[in-house]
Scaffold this motif. Structure first.
Motif, PDB file in Angstrom:
ATOM      1  N   GLY A   1       0.808  -1.351   0.002  1.00  0.00           N
ATOM      2  CA  GLY A   1      -0.022   0.021  -0.026  1.00  0.00           C
ATOM      3  C   GLY A   1       1.008   1.445  -0.009  1.00  0.00           C
ATOM      4  O   GLY A   1       0.194   2.413  -0.144  1.00  0.00           O
ATOM      5  N   GLU A   2       2.149   1.172   0.168  1.00  0.00           N
ATOM      6  CA  GLU A   2       3.008   2.466   0.315  1.00  0.00           C
ATOM      7  C   GLU A   2       4.349   2.232  -0.542  1.00  0.00           C
ATOM      8  O   GLU A   2       4.321   1.180  -1.177  1.00  0.00           O
ATOM      9  CB  GLU A   2       3.516   2.633   1.654  1.00  0.00           C
ATOM     10  CG  GLU A   2       2.267   2.604   2.589  1.00  0.00           C
ATOM     11  CD  GLU A   2       2.547   3.380   4.147  1.00  0.00           C
ATOM     12  OE1 GLU A   2       1.905   2.754   4.981  1.00  0.00           O
ATOM     13  OE2 GLU A   2       3.002   4.176   3.744  1.00  0.00           O
ATOM     14  N   SER A   3       4.921   3.351  -0.765  1.00  0.00           N
ATOM     15  CA  SER A   3       6.318   3.437  -1.382  1.00  0.00           C
ATOM     16  C   SER A   3       6.111   3.107  -2.997  1.00  0.00           C
ATOM     17  O   SER A   3       5.096   2.860  -3.414  1.00  0.00           O
ATOM     18  CB  SER A   3       7.147   2.501  -0.840  1.00  0.00           C
ATOM     19  OG  SER A   3       6.999   1.264  -1.466  1.00  0.00           O
TER      20      SER A   3
ATOM     21  N   VAL B   1       6.104  -9.073   6.806  1.00  0.00           N
ATOM     22  CA  VAL B   1       6.833  -9.726   8.146  1.00  0.00           C
ATOM     23  C   VAL B   1       6.584  -8.443   9.029  1.00  0.00           C
ATOM     24  O   VAL B   1       7.363  -7.498   8.790  1.00  0.00           O
ATOM     25  CB  VAL B   1       8.003 -10.114   8.033  1.00  0.00           C
ATOM     26  CG1 VAL B   1       8.292 -10.984   9.050  1.00  0.00           C
ATOM     27  CG2 VAL B   1       7.837 -11.197   6.685  1.00  0.00           C
ATOM     28  N   ARG B   2       5.843  -8.416  10.154  1.00  0.00           N
ATOM     29  CA  ARG B   2       5.721  -7.388  10.844  1.00  0.00           C
ATOM     30  C   ARG B   2       6.196  -7.836  12.329  1.00  0.00           C
ATOM     31  O   ARG B   2       5.927  -8.823  12.989  1.00  0.00           O
ATOM     32  CB  ARG B   2       4.246  -7.112  11.241  1.00  0.00           C
ATOM     33  CG  ARG B   2       3.943  -5.522  11.922  1.00  0.00           C
ATOM     34  CD  ARG B   2       2.652  -5.269  12.324  1.00  0.00           C
ATOM     35  NE  ARG B   2       1.735  -5.095  11.023  1.00  0.00           N
ATOM     36  CZ  ARG B   2       1.796  -3.885  10.156  1.00  0.00           C
ATOM     37  NH1 ARG B   2       2.723  -3.065  10.386  1.00  0.00           N
ATOM     38  NH2 ARG B   2       0.852  -4.010   9.032  1.00  0.00           N
ATOM     39  N   LEU B   3       7.393  -7.300  12.511  1.00  0.00           N
ATOM     40  CA  LEU B   3       8.205  -7.604  13.764  1.00  0.00           C
ATOM     41  C   LEU B   3       7.483  -6.715  14.933  1.00  0.00           C
ATOM     42  O   LEU B   3       6.943  -5.474  14.836  1.00  0.00           O
ATOM     43  CB  LEU B   3       9.552  -7.212  13.578  1.00  0.00           C
ATOM     44  CG  LEU B   3      10.389  -8.273  13.103  1.00  0.00           C
ATOM     45  CD1 LEU B   3       9.841  -8.418  11.648  1.00  0.00           C
ATOM     46  CD2 LEU B   3      12.051  -7.911  13.057  1.00  0.00           C
TER      47      LEU B   3
ATOM     48  N   CYS C   1       0.171   6.993  14.965  1.00  0.00           N
ATOM     49  CA  CYS C   1       0.707   5.395  14.690  1.00  0.00           C
ATOM     50  C   CYS C   1      -0.475   4.763  14.316  1.00  0.00           C
ATOM     51  O   CYS C   1      -1.535   4.590  15.280  1.00  0.00           O
ATOM     52  CB  CYS C   1       1.794   4.809  15.524  1.00  0.00           C
ATOM     53  SG  CYS C   1       2.070   3.024  15.007  1.00  0.00           S
ATOM     54  N   ASP C   2      -0.450   4.006  13.180  1.00  0.00           N
ATOM     55  CA  ASP C   2      -1.872   3.340  13.011  1.00  0.00           C
ATOM     56  C   ASP C   2      -1.363   1.727  13.061  1.00  0.00           C
ATOM     57  O   ASP C   2      -2.244   1.010  12.747  1.00  0.00           O
ATOM     58  CB  ASP C   2      -1.996   3.524  11.428  1.00  0.00           C
ATOM     59  CG  ASP C   2      -0.831   2.939  10.456  1.00  0.00           C
ATOM     60  OD1 ASP C   2      -1.169   3.155   9.135  1.00  0.00           O
ATOM     61  OD2 ASP C   2      -0.133   2.334  10.937  1.00  0.00           O
ATOM     62  N   THR C   3      -0.276   1.546  13.949  1.00  0.00           N
ATOM     63  CA  THR C   3       0.262   0.147  14.307  1.00  0.00           C
ATOM     64  C   THR C   3       0.485  -0.095  15.681  1.00  0.00           C
ATOM     65  O   THR C   3       1.320  -0.935  16.147  1.00  0.00           O
ATOM     66  CB  THR C   3       1.101  -0.354  13.081  1.00  0.00           C
ATOM     67  OG1 THR C   3       0.824  -0.060  12.137  1.00  0.00           O
ATOM     68  CG2 THR C   3       1.176  -1.850  12.966  1.00  0.00           C
ATOM     69  N   ALA C   4      -0.205   0.606  16.710  1.00  0.00           N
ATOM     70  CA  ALA C   4       0.235   0.403  17.811  1.00  0.00           C
ATOM     71  C   ALA C   4      -0.059  -0.933  18.539  1.00  0.00           C
ATOM     72  O   ALA C   4       0.498  -1.385  19.493  1.00  0.00           O
ATOM     73  CB  ALA C   4      -0.914   1.499  18.964  1.00  0.00           C
TER      74      ALA C   4
ATOM     75  N   LEU D   1      -2.507   2.780  -0.146  1.00  0.00           N
ATOM     76  CA  LEU D   1      -3.664   2.319  -0.733  1.00  0.00           C
ATOM     77  C   LEU D   1      -4.320   1.293  -0.274  1.00  0.00           C
ATOM     78  O   LEU D   1      -5.720   1.152  -0.116  1.00  0.00           O
ATOM     79  CB  LEU D   1      -3.009   1.707  -1.693  1.00  0.00           C
ATOM     80  CG  LEU D   1      -3.648   0.931  -2.960  1.00  0.00           C
ATOM     81  CD1 LEU D   1      -4.594   1.636  -3.757  1.00  0.00           C
ATOM     82  CD2 LEU D   1      -2.892   0.155  -4.011  1.00  0.00           C
ATOM     83  N   HIS D   2      -3.676   0.522   0.913  1.00  0.00           N
ATOM     84  CA  HIS D   2      -4.476  -0.506   1.566  1.00  0.00           C
ATOM     85  C   HIS D   2      -5.507  -0.011   2.565  1.00  0.00           C
ATOM     86  O   HIS D   2      -6.649  -0.678   2.830  1.00  0.00           O
ATOM     87  CB  HIS D   2      -3.378  -1.359   2.486  1.00  0.00           C
ATOM     88  CG  HIS D   2      -2.528  -0.425   3.546  1.00  0.00           C
ATOM     89  ND1 HIS D   2      -1.660   0.341   2.866  1.00  0.00           N
ATOM     90  CD2 HIS D   2      -2.671  -0.422   4.601  1.00  0.00           C
ATOM     91  CE1 HIS D   2      -1.081   0.962   3.886  1.00  0.00           C
ATOM     92  NE2 HIS D   2      -1.690   0.330   4.893  1.00  0.00           N
ATOM     93  N   LYS D   3      -5.340   1.215   2.857  1.00  0.00           N
ATOM     94  CA  LYS D   3      -6.621   1.988   3.430  1.00  0.00           C
ATOM     95  C   LYS D   3      -7.787   2.321   2.759  1.00  0.00           C
ATOM     96  O   LYS D   3      -9.012   2.296   3.363  1.00  0.00           O
ATOM     97  CB  LYS D   3      -5.962   3.204   4.448  1.00  0.00           C
ATOM     98  CG  LYS D   3      -5.122   2.620   5.560  1.00  0.00           C
ATOM     99  CD  LYS D   3      -4.854   3.742   6.472  1.00  0.00           C
ATOM    100  CE  LYS D   3      -3.840   3.341   7.669  1.00  0.00           C
ATOM    101  NZ  LYS D   3      -3.149   4.479   8.412  1.00  0.00           N
TER     102      LYS D   3
HETATM  103 MG   LIG Z   1       0.682  -0.496   8.016  1.00  0.00          MG
END
Ligand SMILES: [Mg+2]
Ligand SMILES: C[S@@+](CC[C@H](N)C(=O)[O-])C[C@H]1O[C@@H](n2cnc3c(N)ncnc32)[C@H](O)[C@@H]1O
Ligand SMILES: Nc1nc2[nH]cc(C(=O)O)c2c(=O)[nH]1
Ligand code: SF4
Length: 217
Positions: free
Chosen positions: A19-21, A31-33, A43-46, A206-208
């Protein structure tokens, strides 16, 4: 002597559309660490600040492989806050994936595998974390890296303009300007960019647009 086992704390691994870059639109495994030393106000990923599960490097590689996609985006939380992130990046590159790294700009990007495209934030004042920017990172940026500045308001935009000029960011790599979802009107940002002839790429998450703020998308 065998190398010590690489430990990773993982919040989620999922397949989605990037969705970005400048990689936007490509089917990608994320892969979300888990964990982050910053607390950006928007922040949308708290949910990735805590929790997660311990996984071995081999377990992560096997799960990524099961998705059968070429692109992998390592993100978080702040992925570079885990020592295991560096061997993960190299192992993904060795396995032939096209790898991007989403990172805050607060930690040294220099040790990341040079095959990785580093999408590095520069935190604007509206994030509340502008003091955390590690400006030594800028000299390490390669042409296939990207600098992303997320903007919450007009002051952030003025600050970004100043940073782009002072550090000649657009001569180093792509500069992405991205509105904080729900705070800065995307059309307003687009008009400022055109009005000022800024050498940047406007980006929307884009994903939002596709799935609102859903987790794992
Ligand atoms: Mg995100
Ligand atoms: C969740 S962060 C994880 C990677 C790393 N911690 C960082 O900040 O770059 C991934 C990207 O989402 C952006 N982001 C987080 N919350 C956002 C929001 N509410 N609106 C727009 N972009 C946001 C961040 O600035 C960063 O570029
Ligand atoms: N689809 C999708 N694309 C993304 N690009 C960067 C993301 C991130 O959270 O780092 C992200 C994300 O969370 N979802
Ligand atoms: S650095 Fe990234 S993960 Fe950490 S608070 Fe900021 S946007 Fe969220």
């Amino acid at each position: 002597m065998t190398a010590p086992a690489v430990k990773l704390r993982i919040t989620e691994i999922f397949a989605s559309i990037q969705g970005e870059s400048t990689w936007v639109g490509l089917p990608t495994v994320f892969v979300r660490l888990t964990g982050c030393p910053l607390r950006c106000s928007w922040c949308d990923t708290a949910y990735a600040f805590t929790g997660g599960e311990n996984r071995s490097l081999d377990e992560v590689l096997a799960e990524v492989a099961r998705h059968g996609l070429k692109h992998v985006c390592v993100t978080g939380g702040e992925p570079l806050s885990q020592k295991g992130c560096l061997p993960l990046l190299s192992a993904l590159c060795d396995a032939g994936y096209a790898v991007s790294l989403e990172t805050s700009g607060a930690l040294d990007i220099g040790a990341a595998d040079p095959r990785v495209s580093r999408i590095m934030d520069l935190k604007a004042p509206g994030s509340g974390e502008v003091e955390r920017n590690l400006y030594d990172n800028i000299a390490q940026l390669k042409a296939d890296d990207e600098v992303k500045i997320v903007l919450a308001n007009a002051d952030d935009y003025a600050w970004a303009k100043q940073q782009i000029a002072t550090h000649r960011l657009a001569e180093r790599c792509t500069v992405l300007l991205s509105p904080v979802a729900g705070e800065l009107d995307p059309a307003q940002l687009a008009e400022w960019i055109v009005r000022d002839r800024l050498p940047v790429r406007f980006q929307l998450q884009l994903h939002k647009i596709l799935w609102n703020d859903a987790r794992g998308r």
